[in-house]
Structure formats: C-alpha cells, structure tokens
Design an enzyme around this catalytic site. Structure first.
Site, PDB file in Angstrom:
ATOM      1  N   GLY A 180      -6.280  -0.382  -9.032  1.00 48.90           N
ATOM      2  CA  GLY A 180      -5.747  -0.601  -7.695  1.00 48.90           C
ATOM      3  C   GLY A 180      -6.201   0.586  -6.896  1.00 48.90           C
ATOM      4  N   GLU A 181      -5.411   1.653  -7.007  1.00 52.07           N
ATOM      5  CA  GLU A 181      -5.669   2.795  -6.133  1.00 52.07           C
ATOM      6  C   GLU A 181      -7.002   3.492  -6.386  1.00 52.07           C
ATOM      7  OE1 GLU A 181      -1.453   4.586  -5.060  1.00 52.07           O
ATOM      8  OE2 GLU A 181      -1.499   3.371  -6.853  1.00 52.07           O
TER       9      GLU A 181
ATOM     10  N   THR B 217      -9.400 -11.105 -10.488  1.00 46.77           N
ATOM     11  CA  THR B 217      -8.403 -10.331  -9.735  1.00 46.77           C
ATOM     12  C   THR B 217      -8.806  -8.852  -9.715  1.00 46.77           C
ATOM     13  OG1 THR B 217      -6.992 -10.120 -11.690  1.00 46.77           O
ATOM     14  CG2 THR B 217      -6.500 -11.928 -10.184  1.00 46.77           C
TER      15      THR B 217
ATOM     16  N   PHE C 164       0.820  -1.222   0.000  1.00 45.03           N
ATOM     17  CA  PHE C 164       0.000   0.000   0.000  1.00 45.03           C
ATOM     18  C   PHE C 164       0.849   1.265   0.000  1.00 45.03           C
ATOM     19  CE2 PHE C 164      -2.172  -3.042   3.077  1.00 45.03           C
ATOM     20  CZ  PHE C 164      -2.693  -3.816   2.064  1.00 45.03           C
TER      21      PHE C 164
ATOM     22  N   GLY D   3      -0.061  -8.880  -4.105  1.00 45.85           N
ATOM     23  CA  GLY D   3      -1.381  -9.393  -3.790  1.00 45.85           C
ATOM     24  C   GLY D   3      -2.413  -9.038  -4.840  1.00 45.85           C
TER      25      GLY D   3
ATOM     26  N   ASN E 259      -8.405  -9.551 -16.135  1.00 45.17           N
ATOM     27  CA  ASN E 259      -8.870 -10.720 -15.400  1.00 45.17           C
ATOM     28  C   ASN E 259      -9.976 -10.265 -14.442  1.00 45.17           C
ATOM     29  OD1 ASN E 259      -9.051 -12.612 -13.119  1.00 45.17           O
ATOM     30  ND2 ASN E 259      -7.369 -13.671 -14.130  1.00 45.17           N
TER      31      ASN E 259
HETATM   32 MO1  MOS Z   1       1.074   2.928  -4.024  1.00 47.79          MO
HETATM   33  S1  MOS Z   1       0.573   4.250  -2.536  1.00 47.79           S
HETATM   34  O1  MOS Z   1       1.546   3.918  -5.275  1.00 47.79           O
HETATM   35  O2  MOS Z   1       2.137   1.797  -3.448  1.00 47.79           O
END
Ligand code: MOS
Length: 686
Positions: free
Chosen positions: A652-653, A580, A185, A412, A577
């Site tokens: 992700g973010e 995921t 993270f 992950g 995918n």
């Molecule tokens: Mo992320 S906060 O760019 O690992």
C-alpha cells in the site's frame, strides 16, 4: 437568532455542550484521537476551521442558514502559521510510534569532516491533504443508552474505544459500522471531532443525526501532512561508500496535540553507513493537527534522502543505481538484526531492465525528443512490514455458502477480495460461494486499516479460521451416525475441494460439505482464527523495499513537467492477488505524481485560513498527468512474517514512497535544475 431560525432543533457550543472526556493518547495500541483537546472543551480557538458550534435542523439548508446567523465574538490574536516564525520555540519530541526521534550511531561530525566527498542541502515539502473523494461522514443513532455510529473510518475497533472514552460510556454500548470507505489515506484512521459531535447532537435532539463534512471541512477537520524542512548531509568515499548520514528534520504540530512526521527514521537503516545521526524537531503552529498520510515519514523523508543521494551520485560521477547497490544494507544496522527477507537488488535489476535504464546518457540535458527535454531518474522505495493481532471467523452454512467475517475494513485496497480468496483456497470451494462481511465493531477484532498492515494481520487469521472450520467439519463427519464415515477417526477424514471423504478414497465419492451439516442438523459450523506477531519480531527486521524509475518530459518554453513513464518494482513478500496488488501500485504512483508536481495547501499567514480548500485550487493528478505505469513485484514469500507460510508483508504505502524524489531526479537529469522544494511547479523551473 440561530436558535429561532426555521427548522432548527439545537445549537450546541462550548457553553451548553455535555461533559466530554479526553481519551487515551496512545497511537498504536489503543486510540489516538484526532485531537487531544475534545471538541467544545473551552472557548479558545486555536486554528482556522476549528468547530465553535454545531446546528441541527430539519434540513441541511435550514442548518446552513441558521449557521449564518450565529454571532461569534472573540479577541483576535496574531497567529503563528509559518515554520520559520516558530523556529525559536522548536522542541525535541522524544518518541513517536514507539520509535526514538533522535538517534546517533558512530560520529557523523568527524566522518563528515574527513569524507572525500560531501553533500549538504535543505529539502522542503509542503502541507498536503489526503482528499479522499469520499469526504468523512457520521450518522449517529441512539437506542436508549446504546449508540450506533455509521462512520467513514479505517478502524472500527479504534473508533469504538475512542468514542466510548470521549463520551464516558462503556465500549459495549457503542457500535461502529463502516462497511465501505471511499478512500482514507490516513485521514480516517482516528476519531475526529465530527464523529463525537454527531453523537452529542443526536442525543440532544433525541433522533438520528447525519453529519457530512464538506470538501472545505476536509482541509481543517481530519488531519493533514505537516510541512517538513529537512537538512541532509552525506559523506562518502570516492568509491561511493557512505561514511556519514545526517538527517535533521523540522516539522509542524498543532497547539492542541502532538504529531511528528518522522522523516529521518528510514535514514537510520536504508543504507549501510557507520556514522548516522537523525534528529526531529517540532514547532507549534496555529494550524489543525497533522495525522498519518500516505506513508507518513517515509514519503517526505525519502524525498530528501533520495534527492540527496542523486546529488551525491553526480558529485561522484557514478550511476545512481550503482551508488545504491554499493551502499546496500545487508542487515538492518540500526536494529542490528537481519532482514526477514530482502530483495532490493532484485527490484533495482527488474525495474532498470524494464525501464531500459542502461540506455541512459548520464549528462543532464543530454536526452531530447525534438525540443522537449527528456529526463530519467530513480529512487529507492521502502516501508516497514507491520503486523498486528487480528481475528476472523469463517462460517460454513447449510446452503453451501461460507461467511467470512472480521472487524477489519476495506478502503479500496481489496480486503474483501483477498479474504474471500484465502477462505476459498483453504475450503476448496468456488469464491462465488464466499461472502465477506467487514467493517463492523461487533465482528472479531482487527487492527486499523493503516500502516499497510491489513494483509499481514488479517489473512493469516482468515486462513486459520477456515482451517478450524474444516477441522470441526471433519469431526462432525466422523461422529455422525449412519454415515459413510462411521467409526472413522477425524484424522482419517479429508475435507477438500468442497467434499468430505475417507482418506485414500476418491474425492468424488465424498459428501458435499453442506450435506454433513444437513445430516447432522447443524445450521452452521463456525471456525475461529486469531493470529498475532510473535518472537520473530525480536529476531528480524521486517521491511519492504522497491525501486522507482521515472521518465519526465519537460517543455522548456513553458517549464511544464509531464511524467511520461513510471516503472516500479517492489519486494513486499508474497503477492496474494496480482490484480489488487498492481492496482495498489498504480494508485501509489499516481499519489506520488501528485506529491511531486501538484499537491500543496496554502495558508493565509494573516489569519491561518486555508486558501486552497477545494479540489480546483488543490490539484491532484488526473489521467492526463500519468501516462504509462508499470508495476512489477519480486513476489518471493517472506519466510518469517507469519507462521502459516503465507509470506505476504502486504503493501500500500510503499508504492507512493520514492516517486517524488525519482521525479525530482528525472527533472534534474532533463534540465540541470535541482528542485529541493516540493511540489515542482512551473514557477520553480522558469
Ligand atoms: Mo495510512 S497513512 O497508515 O492510513
């Protein structure tokens, strides 16, 4: 005394540490250290938790015991811990991550003074800590003048460079290994002092040294998100059109380095608006150095902007989704570029439909379930579509297996899976035959697993490497003696579905790939892939978008907020995918719930020590805190993100962004109470 304690092998501190060198301070291209000041550089203590000595012993217990015996003498000074206490010395950092931190377009002051409707408020977010369940760790092994570090890092290539520079060694002598990461993270994106210390200690005692951070260390030794104070002013016409946005942020940085949580940068382009001013000021406090954490900038920045927009919607008596659609930015007005692709309106539509938004009664406090107040809130989500140069290799082996290798990392998110999937697709073989090897600095270079860039950076390279392997295979087939393909040109040979065959022939007539290797006595065929962003970066703005819809239930008797339903819809280009990707969505939403309702680190303003440095006092969401989560994707390929037609911007973010304001907006809708200070704990609702 500590030196004489049983089992102690070395006590290292500023008085006897080897010379270390400050590495480059260049965040994106090379190696930003966790802190510019190198460990044990001098005898100053800048914050609580700063390392003053390291003890190496035969056992952990012996090291712990000896540490208790160390006497540290120092002159006590008054620390500055609170942002407000340091405001007088606030300064304007110029740039961060290559972006200007103070920008103005048009004339926001005039526009605000003439606007039909205005809203102004201050929003604050607390210090938060990443708290991956796997704490950081480093095992250092010297072999002569070569160093291997087994690390918990999101960036093996970056770690190699930073460690080499800090120790004053050539990069070729440093080997970083990090095959699995139990969450990062952001706190494992850069090199922090413990990695340097394990190397220094192993050298000193001439044997391998293992250094594991405790949970308590994780609160002072590998970064956090800064506290933010954001003053947002909005001006709009009666029809909802924004005429002015002013987003003024104050963040904290440390005494030993600079990190700026760039809260306002998204406000420059998220909505169409002619007059926009964004400013960031920083104050220095006696707290450890902040670092990127789960959408740095966007995450707290959108809490302020998207809360403010919700407040504006009530002032205008307008539906919050409608207000956002009215202000949709058809181009990036800050960069003055078209978007590479953008389906934000589709996200609003998909999310609203799945959520049932049309049934929302606009009046706060008007939706109830028995005694429980029900609130529905929403917010926009966004995160840039970053891409970096990356390389991979694909090796076809005689036993029919395929190795896919790259110095990228999997923390992950599923990088092992998606790389194998892409290679299997191109090679036309079962995914079970693919072995992916990652997280080793000896492998083809790859960027940090951060900034949500892994998919867009590494999958095109993987695809290219697989294609290269196939083209070498075809060439080999065309030139091997006494074969079904003799006298054929490589172009006339097809390699598909695990078999090589002449163009026009039935695939089943072909030779399995591995037979070509066997017949030609090749142990392997290696394909290489390297891809990088190109001129498209100057033509288009690459940005992902989404919409978060949240239902909360508030029990007015105990002021407890329960998040009963979340629907998230994202436009992140092509979904590679579904499983995921959805999983990333779940984790982002769960983190967002933590940001909204729980996470905050509390410092003792007398000495700067951290009061909540454990997972009992620093609450993070558990299953009971998140009930139903629905993750939807537009799933339309971005035509410009890569030249291979993959079209995935990655994700992700983005999934964490917008959750906290959607919760705050839902809490207002349920209770009529506007909470502008995260987290929304019961005391603020009583
Ligand atoms: Mo992320 S906060 O760019 O690992």
């Amino acid at each position: 005394m500590a030196e004489k304690a049983p089992g102690v092998l070395a006590v290292i501190h500023h008085g006897n540490a080897p010379t270390l060198y400050r590495p480059d301070n260049d965040f994106m291209s090379a190696s930003k250290p966790g802190e510019a000041r190198v460990v044990f550089e001098d005898d100053r203590v800048h914050y609580s938790g700063q390392y003053v000595a390291i003890i190496v012993a035969e056992t952990l217990e012996q090291a712990r015991y000896a540490a208790e015996l160390v006497q540290v003498s120092y002159a006590v000074e008054d620390p500055t811990i609170e942002t407000d206490a340091a405001l007088d010395s606030a300064y304007l950092p110029d740039e961060f991550f290559g972006e200007k931190l103070t920008t103005t377009r048009g004339d926001p002051d005039v526009a605000l003074s003439r606007a039909a409707v205005t809203h102004a408020a201050t929003y604050t977010t607390p210090i938060e800590h990443h708290n991956p369940i796997e704490p950081s760790a480093s095992v250092a092994v010297w072999n002569g003048d070569e160093l291997t570090l087994y690390e918990t890092t999101q960036w093996v290539a970056g770690a190699r460079k930073t460690v080499a520079q800090t120790l004053g060694m050539p990069e070729e002598k440093i080997h970083i290994v990090s095959p699995f990461i139990g969450g990062g993270f952001g706190c494992k994106g850069f090199v922090w002092p413990h990695s340097i210390l394990s190397a220094v200690a192993a050298k000193r005692v001439n044997r391998p040294v293992k250094l594991n951070l405790t949970r308590k260390h994780m609160f002072s030794a590998c970064g956090h998100r800064s506290e933010t104070k954001q003053y947002v002013q909005l001006g709009a016409e009666r029809n909802g059109r924004l005429v002015a946005i002013d987003h003024d942020t104050v963040v904290q940085t440390s005494m030993v380095d600079e990190f700026v949580e760039a809260c306002g940068n998204t406000s420059r382009f998220l909505y169409s608006c002619p007059n926009v001013r964004v400013r960031h000021r920083a104050v220095r406090v006696n707290v450890a150095t902040p670092t990127p954490m789960r959408a740095p900038g966007e995450n707290p920045g959108l809490f302020a902007l998207e809360s403010a927009l919700d407040e504006l919607a009530y002032l205008l008596n307008m539906d919050p989704v409608e207000l956002r659609i009215v202000n949709h930015a058809d181009v990036n007005e800050q960069a003055r570029r078209p978007w590479s692709s953008k389906y934000l309106k589709e996200c609003y539509r998909m999310g609203a439909e799945r959520f049932g938004w049309a049934k929302r009664a606009p009046q706060p406090g008007s939706m109830r379930d028995g005694n429980v107040l029900v609130g529905w809130g929403m917010a926009t989500a966004t995160y840039p579509g970053i891409r970096s140069p990356g390389a991979a290799k694909v090796r076809l082996l005689q036993d029919g297996h395929v190795d896919v290798v790259s110095a990228t990392q999997d923390m992950g998110g599923g990088t092992y899976t998606t790389m194998a999937q892409i290679a299997a697709d191109v090679m036309g073989i079962a995914i079970e035959r693919i072995r992916t090897v990652l997280g080793d600095s000896l492998l083809p270079p790859a960027p940090v697993s951060g900034g949500s860039m892994t998919t867009a950076s590494i999958l095109p390279a993987t695809r290219k490497a697989a294609q290269d392997a196939l083209s070498k295979l075809r060439h080999l087939a065309a030139t091997m003696p006494a074969s079904p393909f003799t006298n054929r040109r490589p172009d006339d040979i097809v390699a598909e579905g695990g078999r090589v065959f002449p163009k026009g022939a039935h695939p089943s007539s072909g030779l399995p790939y591995e037979d070509v290797l066997k017949r030609t006595n090749q142990t392997e065929i290696e394909g290489e892939g390297y891809t990088e962003p190109g001129p498209e970066r100057d033509k288009y703005a690459f940005q992902s978008f989404g919409a978060q819809f949240v239902e909360v239930r508030v029990d007015p008797e105990i002021a407890k907020v329960q998040i009963s339903r979340v629907v998230s819809a994202f436009d992140v280009g092509k979904i590679v995918n579904a499983k995921t990707a959805r999983s990333q969505g779940y984790s982002g939403v769960v983190m967002g719930v933590g940001v909204a309702l729980m996470e905050h680190t509390v410092y003792d303003s007398r000495d700067g020590s951290i009061i909540t440095s454990n997972l009992a006092d620093y609450a993070i969401p558990v299953n009971a805190d998140t009930r139903s989560i629905d993750i939807l994707f537009v799933d339309k390929p971005d035509p410009f993100i890569d030249s291979d037609g993959l079209g995935a911007r990655g994700l992700g973010e983005i999934t964490v962004t917008g959750v906290a304001p959607a919760v705050a907006n839902a809490v207002y809708h349920a209770t009529g109470r506007r909470i502008r200070d995260l987290p929304i704990t019961p005391d603020k609702l009583l």
